[in-house]
Design a protein around this motif. Structure first.
Motif, PDB file in Angstrom:
ATOM      1  N   ILE A 251       0.832  -1.201   0.000  1.00  0.00           N
ATOM      2  CA  ILE A 251       0.000   0.000   0.000  1.00  0.00           C
ATOM      3  C   ILE A 251       0.865   1.248   0.000  1.00  0.00           C
ATOM      4  O   ILE A 251       0.615   2.213  -0.738  1.00  0.00           O
ATOM      5  CB  ILE A 251      -0.942  -0.001   1.229  1.00  0.00           C
ATOM      6  CG1 ILE A 251      -2.017  -1.078   1.084  1.00  0.00           C
ATOM      7  CG2 ILE A 251      -1.571   1.367   1.422  1.00  0.00           C
ATOM      8  CD1 ILE A 251      -3.007  -0.826  -0.024  1.00  0.00           C
ATOM      9  N   LEU A 252       1.925   1.245   0.833  1.00  0.00           N
ATOM     10  CA  LEU A 252       2.817   2.409   0.884  1.00  0.00           C
ATOM     11  C   LEU A 252       3.479   2.655  -0.467  1.00  0.00           C
ATOM     12  O   LEU A 252       3.578   3.814  -0.922  1.00  0.00           O
ATOM     13  CB  LEU A 252       3.894   2.190   1.960  1.00  0.00           C
ATOM     14  CG  LEU A 252       3.419   2.208   3.418  1.00  0.00           C
ATOM     15  CD1 LEU A 252       4.563   1.843   4.350  1.00  0.00           C
ATOM     16  CD2 LEU A 252       2.855   3.580   3.783  1.00  0.00           C
ATOM     17  N   TRP A 253       3.924   1.598  -1.119  1.00  0.00           N
ATOM     18  CA  TRP A 253       4.569   1.760  -2.423  1.00  0.00           C
ATOM     19  C   TRP A 253       3.576   2.186  -3.499  1.00  0.00           C
ATOM     20  O   TRP A 253       3.901   2.987  -4.369  1.00  0.00           O
ATOM     21  CB  TRP A 253       5.252   0.448  -2.815  1.00  0.00           C
ATOM     22  CG  TRP A 253       6.588   0.270  -2.147  1.00  0.00           C
ATOM     23  CD1 TRP A 253       7.398   1.236  -1.640  1.00  0.00           C
ATOM     24  CD2 TRP A 253       7.268  -0.965  -1.925  1.00  0.00           C
ATOM     25  NE1 TRP A 253       8.541   0.690  -1.111  1.00  0.00           N
ATOM     26  CE2 TRP A 253       8.504  -0.659  -1.276  1.00  0.00           C
ATOM     27  CE3 TRP A 253       6.983  -2.298  -2.199  1.00  0.00           C
ATOM     28  CZ2 TRP A 253       9.425  -1.630  -0.910  1.00  0.00           C
ATOM     29  CZ3 TRP A 253       7.900  -3.270  -1.841  1.00  0.00           C
ATOM     30  CH2 TRP A 253       9.103  -2.948  -1.200  1.00  0.00           C
ATOM     31  N   LEU A 254       2.359   1.647  -3.455  1.00  0.00           N
ATOM     32  CA  LEU A 254       1.331   2.040  -4.432  1.00  0.00           C
ATOM     33  C   LEU A 254       0.961   3.513  -4.254  1.00  0.00           C
ATOM     34  O   LEU A 254       0.717   4.223  -5.227  1.00  0.00           O
ATOM     35  CB  LEU A 254       0.100   1.152  -4.277  1.00  0.00           C
ATOM     36  CG  LEU A 254       0.242  -0.300  -4.762  1.00  0.00           C
ATOM     37  CD1 LEU A 254      -0.947  -1.139  -4.309  1.00  0.00           C
ATOM     38  CD2 LEU A 254       0.376  -0.361  -6.283  1.00  0.00           C
ATOM     39  N   GLN A 255       0.936   3.970  -3.006  1.00  0.00           N
ATOM     40  CA  GLN A 255       0.583   5.368  -2.731  1.00  0.00           C
ATOM     41  C   GLN A 255       1.683   6.318  -3.191  1.00  0.00           C
ATOM     42  O   GLN A 255       1.405   7.453  -3.579  1.00  0.00           O
ATOM     43  CB  GLN A 255       0.317   5.560  -1.249  1.00  0.00           C
ATOM     44  CG  GLN A 255      -0.968   4.902  -0.765  1.00  0.00           C
ATOM     45  CD  GLN A 255      -1.144   4.986   0.737  1.00  0.00           C
ATOM     46  OE1 GLN A 255      -0.213   5.309   1.467  1.00  0.00           O
ATOM     47  NE2 GLN A 255      -2.353   4.674   1.209  1.00  0.00           N
ATOM     48  N   TYR A 291      -6.386  -0.224  -7.657  1.00  0.00           N
ATOM     49  CA  TYR A 291      -6.170   0.609  -6.481  1.00  0.00           C
ATOM     50  C   TYR A 291      -5.310   1.818  -6.838  1.00  0.00           C
ATOM     51  O   TYR A 291      -5.583   2.952  -6.404  1.00  0.00           O
ATOM     52  CB  TYR A 291      -5.500  -0.206  -5.381  1.00  0.00           C
ATOM     53  CG  TYR A 291      -5.190   0.581  -4.122  1.00  0.00           C
ATOM     54  CD1 TYR A 291      -6.191   0.907  -3.215  1.00  0.00           C
ATOM     55  CD2 TYR A 291      -3.894   1.011  -3.856  1.00  0.00           C
ATOM     56  CE1 TYR A 291      -5.917   1.639  -2.071  1.00  0.00           C
ATOM     57  CE2 TYR A 291      -3.608   1.747  -2.708  1.00  0.00           C
ATOM     58  CZ  TYR A 291      -4.618   2.053  -1.821  1.00  0.00           C
ATOM     59  OH  TYR A 291      -4.345   2.786  -0.699  1.00  0.00           O
ATOM     60  N   LYS A 292      -4.272   1.589  -7.656  1.00  0.00           N
ATOM     61  CA  LYS A 292      -3.398   2.680  -8.061  1.00  0.00           C
ATOM     62  C   LYS A 292      -4.165   3.697  -8.908  1.00  0.00           C
ATOM     63  O   LYS A 292      -3.986   4.912  -8.733  1.00  0.00           O
ATOM     64  CB  LYS A 292      -2.208   2.107  -8.842  1.00  0.00           C
ATOM     65  CG  LYS A 292      -1.033   3.043  -8.970  1.00  0.00           C
ATOM     66  CD  LYS A 292       0.199   2.314  -9.511  1.00  0.00           C
ATOM     67  CE  LYS A 292       1.406   3.221  -9.472  1.00  0.00           C
ATOM     68  NZ  LYS A 292       2.621   2.532  -9.947  1.00  0.00           N
ATOM     69  N   GLN A 293      -5.037   3.196  -9.787  1.00  0.00           N
ATOM     70  CA  GLN A 293      -5.837   4.092 -10.598  1.00  0.00           C
ATOM     71  C   GLN A 293      -6.814   4.885  -9.726  1.00  0.00           C
ATOM     72  O   GLN A 293      -7.040   6.078  -9.955  1.00  0.00           O
ATOM     73  CB  GLN A 293      -6.608   3.269 -11.657  1.00  0.00           C
ATOM     74  CG  GLN A 293      -7.405   4.115 -12.636  1.00  0.00           C
ATOM     75  CD  GLN A 293      -6.519   5.008 -13.464  1.00  0.00           C
ATOM     76  OE1 GLN A 293      -5.502   4.569 -14.030  1.00  0.00           O
ATOM     77  NE2 GLN A 293      -6.858   6.298 -13.528  1.00  0.00           N
ATOM     78  N   SER A 298      -8.497   9.985  -7.259  1.00  0.00           N
ATOM     79  CA  SER A 298      -8.813  10.706  -6.025  1.00  0.00           C
ATOM     80  C   SER A 298      -8.026  12.003  -5.959  1.00  0.00           C
ATOM     81  O   SER A 298      -8.525  13.035  -5.488  1.00  0.00           O
ATOM     82  CB  SER A 298      -8.491   9.837  -4.816  1.00  0.00           C
ATOM     83  OG  SER A 298      -9.304   8.673  -4.794  1.00  0.00           O
ATOM     84  N   LYS A 299      -6.779  11.975  -6.400  1.00  0.00           N
ATOM     85  CA  LYS A 299      -5.947  13.181  -6.392  1.00  0.00           C
ATOM     86  C   LYS A 299      -6.500  14.229  -7.358  1.00  0.00           C
ATOM     87  O   LYS A 299      -6.466  15.426  -7.083  1.00  0.00           O
ATOM     88  CB  LYS A 299      -4.507  12.824  -6.757  1.00  0.00           C
ATOM     89  CG  LYS A 299      -3.794  11.988  -5.715  1.00  0.00           C
ATOM     90  CD  LYS A 299      -2.396  11.605  -6.183  1.00  0.00           C
ATOM     91  CE  LYS A 299      -1.697  10.726  -5.145  1.00  0.00           C
ATOM     92  NZ  LYS A 299      -0.343  10.318  -5.605  1.00  0.00           N
TER      93      LYS A 299
END
Length: 300
Positions: A251-255, A291-293, A298-299
């Motif tokens: 999750i940290l790396w994907l974020q 999830y990455k998309q 969201s950004k």
């Protein structure tokens, strides 16, 4: 004790004094050690030159004495006698780790009422060879090994005390009727410490762990033993905790968006990106790519 398959030993601390046994009162110490092996390890057929007390710390296997075979498992206490032919083989799946102490008695010059004389008489009855330890004999055994592994001031006195405790507790285990005993808080503390070490190992070496058996190898315990202990203390299996930490890192790396999904799968030692994606989807309800998309949208 001779080793017939040294390459299958994971850890072996051994002190032998066969040429010049060490005297601790009327007890002469011939050998003491801690052996943790791989599956199928064979001790090697040999003739006992002294009494030997063995304690199975973890795992299981079989012991053979003068042609008689007995199964052994974690928590078992065994006694072998001078002159016997002795051998043993570790289980292929859950190999044993065991402590052992070889000794003889020498009462020359000792008073007739020496308190260890009755213990030798009990042992020489040879009525019992194998029992389940119920008196926490692992504590003085590990203490004895620690004094020999890291000798310090007063080690001789400590070894003398631990060795006599082992003989007393061994005879009590073998020949006295079980009685209710208080739980060993020392053992409980040691088990909690081991779980803590396991957690710290996973947390600090997450990216080095390619398979869970590495953890057992590093900590010198069998994986089934660690798994049962960890589940009892935490409510999670080792794999569940390991996967949880991997997901947290993923999750940290994907974020951060610095690594691709393929790179993340490789760094977390998944067999393939497909295996990683499937595990991630089962956990979070969407693939890591989705999830990455979602994060990027969201950004925006």
């Amino acid at each position: 004790m001779e080793e017939s398959s040294e390459k299958t030993v994971k850890f072996h601390f051994d002190k032998g004094y066969f040429e010049e046994p060490r005297s601790y009162g009327p007890v002469k110490l011939y050998q003491v050690g801690d052996l943790f092996c791989q599956g199928g390890y064979r001790i090697g057929l040999h003739r006992q030159v002294c009494y030997e007390i063995s304690y199975i710390v973890s795992g299981k296997g079989v012991y053979e004495t003068d042609g008689t075979v007995c199964k052994v498992k974690e928590g078992d206490l065994l006694i072998n006698y001078p002159g016997e032919m002795h051998d043993g083989v570790a289980d292929s799946i859950e190999p044993f780790r065991y402590y052992y102490v070889g000794f003889q008695f020498d009462f020359a010059g000792e008073p007739d009422e020496h308190p260890l004389r009755p213990l030798q008489k009990l042992l020489d009855q040879r009525k019992v060879r194998q029992v389940k330890d119920r008196l926490d004999i692992a504590r003085p055994l590990s203490g004895l090994l620690a004094e020999l592994y890291h000798p310090s001031s007063g080690s001789g006195l400590m070894i003398h005390a631990f060795l006599h405790q082992i003989l007393v507790l061994g005879c009590r285990n073998l020949y006295e009727q079980p009685e209710p005993i208080f739980p060993s808080y020392t053992q409980v503390d040691e088990e909690k410490q081991l779980v803590y070490e396991l957690v710290q190992f996973i947390d600090s070496k997450l990216l080095r762990i390619t398979e869970l058996s590495m953890i057992a190898d590093e900590l010198h315990y069998s994986y089934p033993y660690l798994s049962r202990l960890f589940a009892r203390e935490t409510g999670l299996t080792i794999k569940e905790y390991f996967d949880r930490k991997r997901f947290e890192q993923a999750i940290l790396w994907l974020q951060s968006s610095k690594l691709s999904v393929t790179q993340i799968a490789e760094r977390l030692h998944y067999r393939s990106i497909h295996t990683f994606s499937k595990a991630f989807r089962n956990k979070f309800g969407m693939s890591p790519t989705m999830y990455k998309q979602w994060l990027e949208n969201s950004k925006k």
